[in-house]
Design an enzyme around this catalytic site. Structure first.
Site, PDB file in Angstrom:
ATOM      1  N   TYR A  24       0.872  -1.150  -0.044  1.00  0.00           N
ATOM      2  CA  TYR A  24      -0.171   0.151  -0.060  1.00  0.00           C
ATOM      3  C   TYR A  24       0.810   1.298   0.136  1.00  0.00           C
ATOM      4  O   TYR A  24       0.168   2.317  -0.033  1.00  0.00           O
ATOM      5  CB  TYR A  24      -0.929   0.055   1.259  1.00  0.00           C
ATOM      6  CG  TYR A  24      -1.812  -1.325   1.350  1.00  0.00           C
ATOM      7  CD1 TYR A  24      -2.684  -1.543   0.149  1.00  0.00           C
ATOM      8  CD2 TYR A  24      -1.677  -2.271   2.181  1.00  0.00           C
ATOM      9  CE1 TYR A  24      -3.570  -2.565   0.278  1.00  0.00           C
ATOM     10  CE2 TYR A  24      -2.539  -3.385   2.280  1.00  0.00           C
ATOM     11  CZ  TYR A  24      -3.372  -3.495   1.451  1.00  0.00           C
ATOM     12  OH  TYR A  24      -4.439  -4.611   1.353  1.00  0.00           O
ATOM     13  N   HIS A 101      -7.669  -0.299  -7.031  1.00  0.00           N
ATOM     14  CA  HIS A 101      -6.915  -0.944  -5.678  1.00  0.00           C
ATOM     15  C   HIS A 101      -5.604  -0.384  -5.871  1.00  0.00           C
ATOM     16  O   HIS A 101      -5.162  -0.321  -7.098  1.00  0.00           O
ATOM     17  CB  HIS A 101      -7.077  -2.341  -5.826  1.00  0.00           C
ATOM     18  CG  HIS A 101      -8.448  -3.072  -5.637  1.00  0.00           C
ATOM     19  ND1 HIS A 101      -9.140  -2.738  -4.583  1.00  0.00           N
ATOM     20  CD2 HIS A 101      -9.232  -3.243  -6.673  1.00  0.00           C
ATOM     21  CE1 HIS A 101     -10.536  -3.191  -4.890  1.00  0.00           C
ATOM     22  NE2 HIS A 101     -10.403  -3.611  -6.298  1.00  0.00           N
TER      23      HIS A 101
END
Ligand code: DQA
Length: 145
Positions: A24, A101
């Protein structure tokens, strides 16, 4: 800027900056939103944001976007993989949406490779980190409001 895009973040996305940087990155949700404001400015659209860790809150937010939104970018987090209520809410909302995403969900755990929202979105962008939101916005803007 007569088109405003709603950028929606689901469960645990408020924890960006504390999550596994290998998937991330290190940016917080505020950093991500600042970047998306800039992508919108570059592309001539306004952006507004909503994040919740409560599925029903996101569902109700989606209901309220019917007829008022110029398009949706949605990263539902883990809800992507099982929250059929979000699928239905996107369908009810009837606004073009792109699924996005940060991580490459197609090359992670098998359960992350399932998306219950994909078929009610006009496209999916994954694995491009924050830059993926620019690509998702471009995809959305190629579609009529
Ligand atoms: C995510 C991927 C999901 O599998 C995960 O549960 C998230 C974030 C992403 O942006 O890569 O919370 O949607």
């Amino acid at each position: 800027m007569d088109r405003t895009i709603d950028v929606l973040h689901g469960v645990n996305l408020d924890q960006l900056g504390r999550r596994d940087p290998a998937h991330y990155g290190t940016q917080t949700l505020a950093d991500l939103e600042d970047a998306v404001v800039g992508f919108g400015r570059d592309l001539g659209v306004g952006t507004r944001f909503f994040q919740s860790n409560h599925e029903g809150a996101l569902v109700e937010h989606l209901h309220g976007l019917r007829g008022t939104s110029g398009g949706i970018l949605i990263n539902p987090g883990a809800w992507t993989h099982y929250a059929w209520a979000l699928h239905d809410a996107l369908e009810i909302t009837g606004v073009p949406a792109v699924e996005v995403h940060l991580s490459d969900v197609t090359h992670r755990d098998a359960w992350r490779q399932v998306s219950v929202v994909r078929d009610v979105c006009i496209g999916t962008v994954s694995g491009q980190g924050v830059e993926g939101y620019r690509a998702a916005l471009e995809l959305l803007l190629a579609h009529p409001a």
